[in-house]
Write a protein that holds these residues in place. Structure first.
Motif, short mmCIF file in Angstrom:
data_model
loop_
_atom_site.label_atom_id
_atom_site.label_comp_id
_atom_site.label_asym_id
_atom_site.label_seq_id
_atom_site.Cartn_x
_atom_site.Cartn_y
_atom_site.Cartn_z
N PHE A 175 -32.11 10.17 -19.62
CA PHE A 175 -32.32 10.76 -20.94
C PHE A 175 -31.58 9.94 -21.99
O PHE A 175 -30.54 9.32 -21.70
N PRO A 176 -32.10 9.91 -23.21
CA PRO A 176 -31.42 9.17 -24.28
C PRO A 176 -30.16 9.90 -24.70
O PRO A 176 -30.12 11.14 -24.69
N GLN A 208 -15.92 13.46 -8.79
CA GLN A 208 -16.01 14.09 -7.48
C GLN A 208 -17.43 14.46 -7.08
O GLN A 208 -17.66 14.91 -5.96
N ALA A 209 -18.37 14.29 -8.00
CA ALA A 209 -19.75 14.71 -7.73
C ALA A 209 -20.35 13.90 -6.58
O ALA A 209 -20.04 12.72 -6.40
N ASN A 210 -21.21 14.57 -5.81
CA ASN A 210 -21.87 13.87 -4.70
C ASN A 210 -23.23 13.33 -5.13
O ASN A 210 -24.10 13.11 -4.30
N PHE A 211 -23.42 13.18 -6.44
CA PHE A 211 -24.62 12.52 -6.96
C PHE A 211 -24.18 11.46 -7.99
O PHE A 211 -23.09 11.53 -8.55
N SER A 212 -25.04 10.48 -8.20
CA SER A 212 -24.68 9.35 -9.06
C SER A 212 -24.84 9.71 -10.54
O SER A 212 -25.81 10.36 -10.92
N ILE A 213 -23.87 9.27 -11.34
CA ILE A 213 -23.91 9.47 -12.79
C ILE A 213 -23.65 8.11 -13.44
O ILE A 213 -22.75 7.38 -13.02
N PHE A 214 -24.43 7.78 -14.46
CA PHE A 214 -24.25 6.48 -15.11
C PHE A 214 -24.56 6.58 -16.60
O PHE A 214 -25.25 7.50 -17.06
N LEU A 215 -24.02 5.62 -17.35
CA LEU A 215 -24.27 5.51 -18.79
C LEU A 215 -24.47 4.04 -19.12
O LEU A 215 -23.69 3.18 -18.71
N LYS A 216 -25.58 3.75 -19.87
CA LYS A 216 -25.89 2.38 -20.27
C LYS A 216 -26.03 2.32 -21.79
O LYS A 216 -26.34 3.32 -22.44
N ASP A 217 -25.82 1.13 -22.33
CA ASP A 217 -26.12 0.94 -23.76
C ASP A 217 -27.60 0.59 -23.90
O ASP A 217 -28.35 0.54 -22.91
N ARG A 263 -26.82 -2.45 -20.32
CA ARG A 263 -25.53 -2.75 -19.69
C ARG A 263 -24.83 -1.44 -19.31
O ARG A 263 -24.77 -0.50 -20.11
N TYR A 264 -24.29 -1.44 -18.11
CA TYR A 264 -23.59 -0.23 -17.64
C TYR A 264 -22.26 -0.08 -18.36
O TYR A 264 -21.43 -1.00 -18.37
N LEU A 265 -22.07 1.09 -18.96
CA LEU A 265 -20.79 1.41 -19.61
C LEU A 265 -19.92 2.28 -18.72
O LEU A 265 -18.69 2.26 -18.82
N TYR A 266 -20.56 3.05 -17.84
CA TYR A 266 -19.81 3.92 -16.92
C TYR A 266 -20.68 4.22 -15.71
O TYR A 266 -21.89 4.45 -15.83
N VAL A 267 -20.06 4.21 -14.55
CA VAL A 267 -20.70 4.69 -13.32
C VAL A 267 -19.64 5.45 -12.53
O VAL A 267 -18.47 5.04 -12.50
N ASN A 268 -20.02 6.54 -11.93
CA ASN A 268 -19.05 7.33 -11.17
C ASN A 268 -18.91 6.79 -9.75
O ASN A 268 -19.69 5.93 -9.31
N PRO A 269 -17.91 7.26 -9.00
CA PRO A 269 -17.67 6.72 -7.65
C PRO A 269 -18.87 6.82 -6.73
O PRO A 269 -19.09 5.93 -5.90
N ILE A 306 -21.76 3.97 -29.67
CA ILE A 306 -23.04 3.68 -29.03
C ILE A 306 -24.16 4.09 -29.99
O ILE A 306 -24.35 5.26 -30.29
N LYS A 307 -24.92 3.07 -30.50
CA LYS A 307 -26.04 3.37 -31.38
C LYS A 307 -27.15 4.06 -30.61
O LYS A 307 -27.70 5.07 -31.04
N LYS A 308 -27.52 3.48 -29.49
CA LYS A 308 -28.50 4.09 -28.61
C LYS A 308 -28.12 3.75 -27.18
O LYS A 308 -27.58 2.68 -26.89
#
Length: 650
Positions: A278-279, A195-204, A208-214, A286-288
């Motif tokens: 941030f790492p 529901q956040a109005n800012f972008s959140i993402f996770l990459k390996d 490669r993108y593992l998660y992105v929010n709406p 996920i190793k890194k």
């Protein structure tokens, strides 16, 4: 023979002890396939019909071990009714040994939040005599809920018929609540992310993108299936992807967060983003990796541009208006000025000490103490700072400035900073001095005019009085006396204006008091007349005051002349009131009343003609009533701020 038998008994006791210890340990599970030998011994132990004899040493051993084990133990018959429980069970559930015997565990422990699917699964395995382990939410005798991990296994007799069920309960409440809280926290975090109005993402580590929010997907116009498993190069414009990959490499290389701003053009047009990457560590699988948050700051950027433009306009306005702003940090004794103040004080910013003491040094020596005291008082009394003072320059020139300031305080009431303005008012001071000089001259002139008008009217009145002395004609004497009285009513107005040093406003109360005294003295009546007054302070324009005075003069004169003939005593009531800018004047007497042929609409004398004409000039309304008990006149009119002469009669 005896030795061999004794050895077998010892071995049996040791086997049974091992069996009980194993199945009562926290790690035990009665459905494990690799523990068949111990299970056989436990079932053999339970099949032993001598098991229930209190004197048996193996019964004592079992009871002792069962009571010292922290897990609850329940033994039921084949119909699931409890035959035996240990102390840990009674302590955990709150039900005593006697309260438990003959009852089904479910009747005692299951409650309103029972998992129906899990209950059905357990019933199915019990009916098929299959060992199982489940985690359940149970309820104590006092209604308090708790979680257990229960392992249940059937016990068969020598004919392979079901004989008992044995269950081992482990209290997992603390662990389960922690798991539920963690699950809830995870759901909350996921909900916040979604529901956040800012972008959140996770990459390996490979980008490669593992998660992105709406919000991330909305910003780039992509769906979740398209994004996951892809890199920025595969999804985004090459210039954007290059910038993002550069940031990713920096995060992984330095192993620390990176903050920055990016201008990204997507389907929504050019957008500014504040990005924090941030790492990530300690995430399963996920190793890194790299996580990040990107907030759309386009609106803030636009506001920043507006602020810059506003500051530019403010500086221009300050320069045009000869006004500058300042801030004094009282904790650091640091003074900050805008450029306009430096221009007003005609000093170089590099040569200014930027402190309160440096500011005082620039003030005219005669004003320093006053300025310092004014500022000190404002701090102590928590009041706005306001003062006008002078600046003295090395060449002898003097400037006038006006200062305003407001001080801010911390929670303890200690002043911490003051923000204020300085305006160069030298030019306005010169103009003000010129205006004051001019106003003084005009004041003296107007006062002199009022004084001369009053004196001239007095001169005319005096001439008319001398003329009355010269004639023996009674009508002429009456005519001259009436004219004299009318002139006096006008003269009183100018006298009041002169005394009050006002050029346009007359206090009717003061005017009426003087007129009553003048009429009493002029008429010199033999009748004892009492005057009752109810007068409010009403101030009106001179162009309305003179007509009012003339009307009052006519009415008072008529009362003194005609109302009390052949009577020793009379009463006059005079009232003056104002409400909602409407003025009301009443004059009433308890005299003989008006003659029968009295008609204000068709006046038969000069006095009545004046009353009618002047009432019309005031845009007023005059009404009267009369009987044997006396006469009343009431005049009402709206206050006006008219200037100049309003009638040819005055």
């Amino acid at each position: 023979m005896k030795s061999s038998r004794k050895k077998n008994v010892t071995q049996n006791e040791e086997s049974r002890k091992k069996c009980v210890i194993h199945y009562l340990s926290k790690e035990s599970s009665l459905e494990d396939d690799d523990k068949g030998n111990l299970a056989v011994q436990l079932r053999t132990f339970l099949r032993d019909k001598q098991y229930h004899k209190e004197g048996r040493s193996d019964h004592k051993l079992f009871t002792f071990l069962a009571d010292v084990i922290p897990n609850g133990i329940v033994i039921t018959d084949k119909n699931h009714k409890i035959e035996w429980v240990n102390k840990a069970y009674t302590s955990l559930t709150g039900y005593s040994f006697k309260e438990s015997i003959g009852r089904k565990p479910g009747e005692l422990l299951q409650g309103k939040k029972v998992d129906v699917a899990k209950k059905k699964r357990m019933s199915d395995k019990l009916s098929r005599h299959i060992p199982f382990t489940e985690e359940l939410l149970n309820y104590k005798k006092n209604g308090e809920s708790f979680w257990i991990r229960i392992s249940i296994a059937p016990v068969f007799d020598e004919n392979n018929e079901i004989q008992n069920y044995i269950g081992i309960q482990e209290d997992i409440t603390e662990r389960k609540l922690a798991e539920l809280q963690a699950e809830q926290n995870s759901k909350v975090l996921e909900a916040i992310s979604e529901q956040a109005n800012f972008s959140i993402f996770l990459k390996d580590g490979e980008g490669r993108y593992l998660y992105v929010n709406p919000e991330w997907r909305r910003q780039f116009g992509l769906d979740k299936k398209t994004v996951v498993g892809k890199t920025a190069s595969q999804l985004l414009d090459k210039n954007i992807a290059r910038a993002l990959k550069s940031q990713d490499r920096m995060v992984l290389k330095e192993n620390k967060p990176v903050l920055g701003q990016e201008l990204i053009t997507n389907g929504h047009g050019p957008k500014y983003y504040a990005i924090s990457k941030f790492p990530v560590k300690g995430i399963s699988g996920i190793k890194k990796g790299i996580a990040g948050i990107a907030a759309d700051i386009t609106e803030f950027k636009l506001i920043e541009e507006k602020i810059k433009k506003s500051e530019s306009r403010l500086n221009l306005a300050q320069r045009i208006g000869n006004i500058g702003s300042w801030e004094l940090n009282l904790e650091e004794n640091e003074l900050v000025w805008t450029d306009e103040i430096y221009r007003i004080f005609e000093i170089d910013p590099d040569q200014f000490g930027a402190s309160y003491e440096s500011f005082l040094d620039l003030i005219h020596p005669d004003d320093r103490e006053i300025v310092d005291q004014a500022y000190t008082d404002s701090l102590q009394n928590n009041t706005p700072y306001h003062i006008k003072h002078r600046l003295l320059f090395p060449d002898g020139r003097v400037k006038h400035v006006e200062e305003h300031g407001e001080t801010f305080y911390n929670e303890e009431g200690i002043p911490i900073r003051t923000i204020g303005t300085v305006q160069d008012i030298t030019e306005s001071k010169l103009i003000q001095k010129q205006l004051e000089d001019s106003l003084h001259e005009q004041t003296v002139l107007l006062l002199e005019i009022h004084h001369r008008v009053k004196n001239n009217l007095a001169l005319v009145s005096g001439i008319m009085q001398l003329q009355a002395f010269e004639t023996t004609n009674k009508e002429t004497q009456k005519f001259l006396a009436d004219g004299q009285s009318r002139i006096k009513s006008i003269a009183i107005i100018h006298e009041l204006l002169y005394q009050s040093k006002s050029f346009s406003k007359v206090n009717l109360k003061e005017n009426f008091l003087k007129m009553i005294e003048h009429t009493r003295h002029a008429m010199n009546s033999n009748v004892k007349i009492d005057v009752d007054l109810d007068l409010q302070n009403v101030s009106i324009n001179i162009n309305q005051a003179i007509p009012c005075s003339l009307i009052l003069n006519e009415l008072l004169t008529n009362v003194y002349k005609h109302a009390f003939k052949n009577r020793p005593h009379g009463i006059i009531e005079l009232s003056l009131k104002e409400k909602n800018e409407m003025v009301e004047i009443k004059i009433r007497d308890d005299g003989n009343g008006l003659p029968g042929d009295f008609n204000l609409e068709k006046p038969s004398s000069l006095g009545l003609t004046l009353i009618k004409t002047i009432t019309q000039q005031l845009d007023g309304h005059l009404e009267y009533s009369s009987d044997k008990k006396g006469t009343q006149f009431k005049l009402t009119f709206q206050k006006k701020e008219s200037k100049g002469s309003s009638s040819n009669l005055i």
